[in-house]
Design a protein around this motif. Structure first.
Motif, PDB file in Angstrom:
ATOM      1  N   UNK A 787      19.728  51.821  -3.392  1.00 18.52           N
ATOM      2  CA  UNK A 787      19.187  53.168  -3.220  1.00 18.52           C
ATOM      3  C   UNK A 787      19.296  53.947  -4.523  1.00 18.52           C
ATOM      4  N   UNK A 788      18.226  54.640  -4.879  1.00 15.44           N
ATOM      5  CA  UNK A 788      18.267  55.490  -6.051  1.00 15.44           C
ATOM      6  C   UNK A 788      19.313  56.578  -5.905  1.00 15.44           C
ATOM      7  N   UNK A 789      20.041  56.825  -6.982  1.00 15.46           N
ATOM      8  CA  UNK A 789      21.105  57.823  -6.955  1.00 15.46           C
ATOM      9  C   UNK A 789      22.479  57.223  -6.717  1.00 15.46           C
ATOM     10  N   UNK A 790      22.584  55.879  -6.841  1.00 11.62           N
ATOM     11  CA  UNK A 790      23.864  55.225  -6.560  1.00 11.62           C
ATOM     12  C   UNK A 790      24.304  54.349  -7.725  1.00 11.62           C
ATOM     13  N   UNK A 791      25.597  54.065  -7.744  1.00  7.14           N
ATOM     14  CA  UNK A 791      26.191  53.139  -8.708  1.00  7.14           C
ATOM     15  C   UNK A 791      26.920  52.057  -7.916  1.00  7.14           C
TER      16      UNK A 791
END
Length: 926
Positions: A787-791
């Protein structure tokens, strides 16, 4: 021994073809209390609240409830109603006989602790209604005649209603009359329902010395689209209307090759039910360990019942009704007022507990079979993983390792040197798991049997003698773990000196603990068996013990609790145990991992494993998996490949198979299939620290590790019925390939409205959420998206066992959102002890902003001397690449090298060499 075991199965009528024989298991019509109470559908409830008895003190509302003979106008029975306001927006409703003939059973082991109370006030009393409120803005409206209880959320809307359909029943305990028609103690003529004092099923007689003692309650969820939960079943995660067929059954049973798409009972029974709509989530937890049936009516499904209701009401009705019917106990129900899915899931684990963080090896790959033949076979399998470059952490031994099925022993010929065998494994960083089942072989000279017989530790039959049933050893008896002395005895059996050959690296598998009894009714223990009860003054006869009918679904949990205590005691509480259980109940997550039991090498069972584990995870039991490849039958190369690929993204990752199947260690397949299996297992190892972090976060916040899509996207209606894909935490979306021979699959990418980005974990190609897409697939991989916005932390240097990777470097994958930001976490400790409770751990946060990437400790008082470091940072979705970067750590500044891949907008920061043992920051300039 194999021939003896299979002969025993055949002799006892358990199908040797390994297909479920439905005739061995009851339908509702064959279950006396279900047949009787399911048919109870009065126009008006017979229960009335006595307004003069109302009392509110602290967080508790109490009152008398009565039933009245409408013709004679006299009170038939009196009940005590208690409503408690609990912390976190939860309420508890209990109703018991005011003065029972003898105490009714109250479930003992599901709750972790006594629930914390909240404030409760009576704010109005008028027009036959009482209104109460807690401190969080929730209200409870109690209609006195007939009794109905409505729970109103903080927005002022009714979320849950009890007894709206007038199906509340608490059958009072009575003295057995000498003949039909004789008056009872109140002078009322008794017409005994069929089966009141005894029932028969397939040649088994249930004596029912207490008579009928069933309880029933209907629960309405106004505005709900769907309901979920009540695992363990093999159908969809979302529950279907049952009125035209069988209810869902909760009764822990050993069901050989269980049916698919069925409400039949199997190994687990967790009576928690959740409702959801785009507006709100709520739930109920039916706190009862007896056999239970659950009816569901979803008025939006278009079934006959809902169609009639819609016709009467003049339109489509968005609502789901449920009804719990249990054989015994009291009404004891927790109402969870949520507001979102994560809220109700957390409310449930607040009550029943969370899984403690497991030893790290248990999240890696496990290799099992019934059975590895001897020490040489174990050594050959162990070496096979090294020779074929496949990581593995654990080998398993099924029942044949014992001395003639006697637990806490070893076969004196085939496993003569268990200490050396274990040492050979642990020298490579690997572990051993051995099976210990609850059935004890009735053999003279076997120390466990001799001790349990002498000390009176076995479950008793209806006549008060030691109960004898049949299981793998032949004639067997079953320890009664309700007796604390039995638990103490079992704890001692796990000490190293009492179980030679074991060490801290030998862990335990508890199977057959439903309990399974091959010659018992429904392949389990008779309901009129007797369990220990704490002695009390003046209690004898029927009051002096509990019957198995009262406690059946929690028996297996008492067993794994004893196992956990024994494994803790053997190391004086230093090392974390790993336990696998088949029987499950509310709260099982506190003790053990779970697998989905005796499945088969068929595509349908692979498909079923996904909703089964999602459902268990939302019921608190995140540590779930299925037997990779199927327990029965022989998978072909495609099914085996797809199952490994799916299993690599389930919490418990074990290959296991039946004694009559072909050997199927990965290297026994063709070279191409072996390579694909190797790749799937290595993918799991690269993400072990991610899995470990998820389980730590589950321990601290109570949320599922494996999540249905609607948990994170609660307003997207398309997600409400998706159960062939799921999320790991809030970061990875998994869509296993569950269909044979496909070249494309349907995939749902949620959060279109917020332009959420999803990145393929291999190519880093980005897709903007747009709902359903058709995605091409090959046999070499399954769709997995970050998911975009994750590390996400990864370790790319995969070794033969996870222990050898402890200090290896990290690769950090940063997937940017539409604002070019990302966040993530990582958890690090020693992987096996409880030293983290003394702040010997790291719980770190990652925060990527266009100008800097920061790593900080969430708990600054905690630290751990890890030698791990960061060897690579992959930033996916970058549009404006920085010109330079430098690492700032420990007062030093170090310039860094970067490489930009414009084809997929990926920036790689090469070898920053940042230590994970202290905070750091990478600063970017443009």
């Amino acid at each position: 021994m194999k021939a003896l075991s299979l002969l025993l199965i055949a002799a006892l009528g358990v199908s040797g073809a390994f297909a479920v024989d439905r005739n061995n298991f009851k339908t509702c019509e064959q279950s006396g209390f279900c047949k009787r109470l399911r048919a109870f559908k009065p126009e008006k409830s017979q229960y009335t609240l006595n307004v003069d008895s109302v009392f509110v003190h602290g967080n508790v509302f109490s009152a008398e409830v009565v039933t009245v003979d409408l013709e004679k106008k006299n009170i038939l029975w009196r009940y005590a109603l208690r409503l408690s306001a609990l912390a976190d927006g939860t309420f508890r409703v209990e109703m018991d006989e005011a003065d029972p003939l003898y105490p009714r059973y109250r479930t003992q082991i599901a709750l972790e602790d006594e629930p914390k109370g909240d404030g409760l006030k009576l704010i109005s009393q008028e027009n036959g209604k009482l209104t109460l409120a807690n401190t969080q803005g929730h209200k409870v409206i109690i209609t006195t005649e007939p009794l109905k209880i409505e729970f109103v959320d903080h927005t002022g809307e009714v979320a849950v209603v009890l007894n709206e359909n007038s199906q509340l029943v608490v059958e009072p305990l009575r003295v057995k009359t000498e003949k039909i028609g004789e008056d009872d103690e109140q002078g009322n003529a008794v017409e005994e329902p069929e089966g009141t004092w005894g029932e028969n099923f397939k040649g088994h007689h249930d004596s029912k010395s207490r008579g009928n003692e069933g309880v029933s309650l209907d629960v309405a969820f106004p505005g709900a689209n769907h309901v979920y939960g009540i695992p363990e079943h093999t159908d969809n995660f979302y529950l279907k209307t049952t009125t035209s067929g069988e209810p869902y059954r909760l009764y822990n049973l050993d069901v050989f090759e269980y049916e698919l798409d069925s409400p039949m009972a199997i190994y687990g029974a967790v009576p928690v039910l959740y409702s959801h709509s785009a507006k709100r989530s709520s739930g109920v937890f039916w706190h009862n360990s007896a056999e239970t049936w659950v009816d569901i009516v979803n008025y939006s499904e278009g079934n006959v019942v809902s169609s009639l209701v819609n016709f009467v009401t003049g339109g489509q009705k968005q609502r789901v009704d449920a009804r719990f019917i249990s054989e015994s106990g009291i009404v004891d129900i927790f109402v969870l007022l949520g507001e979102k899915p994560a809220d109700v899931f957390r409310q449930y684990t607040t009550l029943t507990g969370v899984a403690p963080i497991p030893p790290k090896f248990s999240l890696a790959y496990h290799q099992s079979r019934w059975n590895y033949n001897d020490e040489a076979d174990v050594r050959a399998v162990d070496d096979g993983f090294d020779q074929h470059d496949i990581p593995a952490d654990t080998l398993w031994l099924d029942i044949e390792y014992t001395d003639k099925k006697k637990y806490f022993t070893w076969d004196v010929e085939r496993f003569r040197h268990p200490t050396e065998m274990v040492a050979n494994l642990t020298a490579k960083g690997r572990k051993l798991v051995v099976i210990i089942d609850p059935h004890i072989k009735r053999e003279a000279g076997y120390f466990v049997h001799e001790d349990c017989t002498e000390k009176g530790y076995y479950v008793k039959n209806k006549d008060g003698n030691d109960y004898e049933g049949w299981c793998w050893p032949g004639s067997s008896s079953y320890p009664d773990f309700f007796n604390p002395e039995v638990t103490k005895y079992y704890v001692e059996r796990y000490r190293y000196e009492n179980f030679p050959g074991t060490s801290k690296d030998v862990h335990i598998w508890n199977d057959m603990n439903e309990p399974s009894v091959f010659n018992g009714p429904e392949i389990t223990m008779p309901k009129d068996c007797r369990h220990w009860k704490p002695p009390q003054d003046g209690q004898d006869g029927l009051a002096a013990y509990w019957e198995h009918r009262h406690v059946h679904n929690e028996y297996g949990q008492w067993y794994i609790r004893a196992t956990q205590q024994g494994m803790l005691a053997r190391s004086d509480g230093k090392y974390r145990p790993f336990i696998l259980t088949r029987s499950t109940f509310a709260g099982t997550q506190r003790y053990a991992a779970v697998w989905t039991g005796d499945n088969a090498a068929e595509w349908g069972f692979l498909q079923a494993s996904v909703p089964m584990c999602i459902s268990l995870a939302t019921a608190g039991i995140s540590f779930c998996g299925s037997d990779v490849g199927g327990f029965f039958k022989n998978p072909d190369a495609e099914l085996m490949t797809r199952w490994y690929q799916a299993g690599a993204y389930q919490a418990f990752f074990r290959a296991h198979s039946h004694i009559e199947t072909k050997r199927r260690e990965p290297w026994l397949f063709d070279a191409t299939t072996l390579a694909r299996i190797r790749d799937a297992v290595r993918r799991r190892y690269a993400l072990l620290d991610f899995w470990y972090t998820l389980f730590y976060e589950h321990m601290i916040d109570g949320l599922p590790v494996t999540r249905p899509l609607f948990q994170e996207f609660p307003k997207e209606e398309a997600t409400f019925t998706i159960d062939n894909q799921y999320l790991l935490g809030d970061k990875l979306l998994i869509r296993p390939v569950l269909e044979q021979g496909v070249t494309s699959v349907k995939l749902y990418l949620p959060a279109k409205e917020t332009s959420t980005l999803w990145y393929d974990v291999d190519s880093y190609q980005v897709v903007t959420a747009n709902g359903w897409i058709n995605l091409d697939v090959t046999i070499t991989k399954i769709p997995v998206y970050q998911r975009g916005g994750t590390v996400v932390p990864r370790k790319e240097r995969v070794r033969r066992a996870s222990a050898l990777m402890a200090n290896d470097p990290y690769t950090l994958v940063v997937a940017l959102d539409a604002n070019n930001t990302a966040r993530g976490t990582v958890y690090i400790d020693d992987g096996e002890t409880y030293e983290y409770r003394s702040n010997k751990y790291i719980y770190g946060s990652f925060d990527y902003q266009p100008t800097a990437f920061t790593y900080k400790f969430i708990n600054e008082d905690a630290n751990y001397p890890t030698r791990s470091w960061v060897e690579r940072i992959v930033i996916a979705g970058i549009k404006n690449a920085p010109k330079s970067a430098k690492l700032v750590q420990g007062g030093k500044q170090t310039p860094l090298q970067m490489t930009l891949h414009r084809g997929n907008d990926v920036l790689v920061v090469r070898k920053p060499a940042a230590s994970m043992a202290s905070p750091w920051e990478i600063q970017f300039t443009y």
